[in-house]
Design an enzyme around this catalytic site. Structure first.
Site, PDB file in Angstrom:
ATOM      1  N   CYS A  79      36.881  66.084  57.452  1.00 18.14           N
ATOM      2  CA  CYS A  79      35.782  65.280  58.000  1.00 18.14           C
ATOM      3  C   CYS A  79      35.562  65.726  59.439  1.00 18.14           C
ATOM      4  CB  CYS A  79      36.143  63.796  57.937  1.00 18.14           C
ATOM      5  SG  CYS A  79      34.873  62.678  58.584  1.00 18.14           S
ATOM      6  N   ASN A  91      31.702  63.595  50.509  1.00 17.15           N
ATOM      7  CA  ASN A  91      32.022  62.172  50.661  1.00 17.15           C
ATOM      8  C   ASN A  91      31.985  61.434  49.319  1.00 17.15           C
ATOM      9  OD1 ASN A  91      32.504  61.778  53.451  1.00 17.15           O
ATOM     10  ND2 ASN A  91      30.320  62.053  53.858  1.00 17.15           N
ATOM     11  N   ARG A 102      21.169  58.611  47.447  1.00 16.67           N
ATOM     12  CA  ARG A 102      21.612  58.029  48.712  1.00 16.67           C
ATOM     13  C   ARG A 102      20.687  56.882  49.131  1.00 16.67           C
ATOM     14  NH1 ARG A 102      22.701  61.066  54.550  1.00 16.67           N
ATOM     15  NH2 ARG A 102      23.034  59.147  55.728  1.00 16.67           N
ATOM     16  N   HIS A 118      36.871  57.714  57.409  1.00 18.89           N
ATOM     17  CA  HIS A 118      35.843  56.763  57.843  1.00 18.89           C
ATOM     18  C   HIS A 118      36.427  55.376  58.123  1.00 18.89           C
ATOM     19  CE1 HIS A 118      32.238  59.249  56.118  1.00 18.89           C
ATOM     20  NE2 HIS A 118      32.990  59.905  56.980  1.00 18.89           N
ATOM     21  N   TYR A 136      32.430  54.142  62.192  1.00 18.36           N
ATOM     22  CA  TYR A 136      32.341  53.449  60.902  1.00 18.36           C
ATOM     23  C   TYR A 136      32.962  52.057  60.949  1.00 18.36           C
ATOM     24  CZ  TYR A 136      30.722  57.701  58.635  1.00 18.36           C
ATOM     25  OH  TYR A 136      29.977  58.779  58.263  1.00 18.36           O
TER      26      TYR A 136
END
Length: 421
Positions: free
Chosen positions: A164, A144, A90, A194, A244
């Site tokens: 989500c 995700n 990440r 998102h 987002y």
């Protein structure tokens, strides 16, 4: 009822366990099995999970295993919450896109594509093993990028629904602002994972009184502050975008910000170290307050509601999930995966009708959905050219020189996870 959590060693897991313990009348779990290859983390979290169940008088048992096939055997539902490559991957996803002047984020843009490329093959392998071991089990995906992962699962013929926590988080926030019970708030939630907008905030359910105008007029500053968007933007749009959307509506501003502060990945890694220390305390028998800062708020309640409806214990329900479009948004293919209110029961999730979308929103949805289709193709079949085309198609990239530079970096940083690279 047996539930299996793949990625049970996640620091998210106590949030999920707390929901199972509190809502045991909604979802009567007899066995919860946590599955994770990280044995040390798994034992810490498994111990805390058992103490949470004991504190709340839950009669079910919590087991742990690193053996996937053993853990999923006999499960009625399998929840996926894994992170291939961990926080280190990440951190890279949030860093190298900035070198090209693009947003570095774990699900949006080039970093999101990298996560999809690492994740989809692993999830499909898990799903195939679930199908072989227990073909009647439902797969609930919280991993995700949820939209792309769910599309991969559904296209491969798996019994899957994506989940989500953005929608339930907004529902709870709006209910508090409007002084209503969360169950009295129904969102006209439309878009892709998102990439969603709240077109209505209805009292009582679908077709109820729309309180969106009141919400924006009275509480617009508070809502805008949470989204980190100017109040004037919300007033001009007349809807509430997901947070987002800031990556699209203020991309360059976000890139400048990201270049001047520690990455979210670094913050989360530090938080996880602290959480794991807390989880190891044998006196701790509830989720710690720090977990609220980790993300995933209300995930447990959404997961319980979804599992209960899929498994027949909660009866049919309306819930925001990720599922096939099937004509709901007429400008998308039927096999696109969208995030909307859906009717959920033992046969799965069926998207409900939504209001007609303004081109301001449908255009961006179409653009990102096309990218997701290319991203899934790259994740399943591999190949540098497929990665390049997916990046070129993304609305936050869209230039061949950026796509070339991002492709080079993506492959260089992910070789250990992409055998074809």
């Amino acid at each position: 009822m047996k539930l299996a959590v793949v990625g049970g060693g996640s620091t998210y897991t106590p949030e999920l366990v707390d929901g199972f313990a509190r809502l045991r009348d909604t979802l009567p779990v007899s066995e919860l099995v946590l599955i994770d290859p990280a044995a040390e983390r798994l034992e810490l979290i498994g111990g805390l999970a058992r103490r949470i169940f004991a504190r709340q008088g839950h009669p079910g048992r919590v087991t742990t295993t690193s053996d996937l096939d053993a853990g999923i055997t006999g499960a009625d539902a399998v929840l996926l919450q894994l992170r291939v490559g961990g926080q280190a991957a990440r951190l890279r996803d949030e860093t190298w896109p900035l070198e090209c002047g693009c947003v570095g984020q774990e699900t949006t843009g080039a970093g999101g594509l990298a996560k999809a490329l690492r994740t989809v093959p692993v999830v499909l392998d898990i799903a195939e093993r679930v199908r072989r071991t227990n073909p009647d089990a439902w797969i609930i995906d919280f991993t995700n990028p949820v939209g792309i992962v769910t599309r991969a699962l559904l296209r491969a013929g798996h019994k899957a629904v994506g989940l989500c926590n953005v929608a339930i988080g907004l529902q709870r926030k709006f209910a508090a602002l409007l002084d209503l019970a969360p169950a009295d708030i129904h969102l006209d939630h439309v878009g892709l994972n998102h990439l969603t907008w709240e077109l209505g905030v209805r009292r009582g359910g679908p077709g109820g009184e729309d309180l969106l105008g009141t919400l924006l007029a009275v509480h617009g500053e508070a809502v805008a502050g949470d989204l980190r968007l100017p109040r004037a933007v919300l007033d001009r749009l007349g809807v509430v975008p997901s947070y987002y959307l800031r990556y699209f509506y203020a991309h360059d501003e976000v890139v400048r910000e990201l270049g001047t502060k520690p990455s979210r990945a670094a913050e989360v890694a530090a938080m996880e170290r602290e959480l794991l220390g807390l989880y190891g305390d044998p006196a701790l028998d509830e989720k710690p307050a720090l977990l609220a800062k980790r993300g995933g708020a209300f995930y447990s309640e959404a997961a319980v509601d979804l599992a209960a409806s899929l498994l027949g214990d909660g009866g049919p329900a309306v819930q925001v999930v990720n599922t096939y479009n099937n004509g709901t948004l007429p400008f998308l293919p039927d096999d696109a995966v969208i995030e909307v209110q859906a009717r959920v029961d033992g046969s799965g999730a069926t998207a409900l009708a939504v209001p007609r979308l303004d081109p301001l929103f449908s255009g961006l949805i179409s653009h990102v959905s096309a990218y997701e289709d290319l991203a899934l193709d790259a994740a399943v079949r591999g190949g540098r050219e497929r990665v390049f085309k997916a990046l070129l198609a993304h609305p936050l990239i869209g230039q061949y020189d950026l796509a070339e530079g991002l492709t080079d970096r993506l492959l260089a940083h992910n070789k250990e996870h992409l055998p074809w690279a």
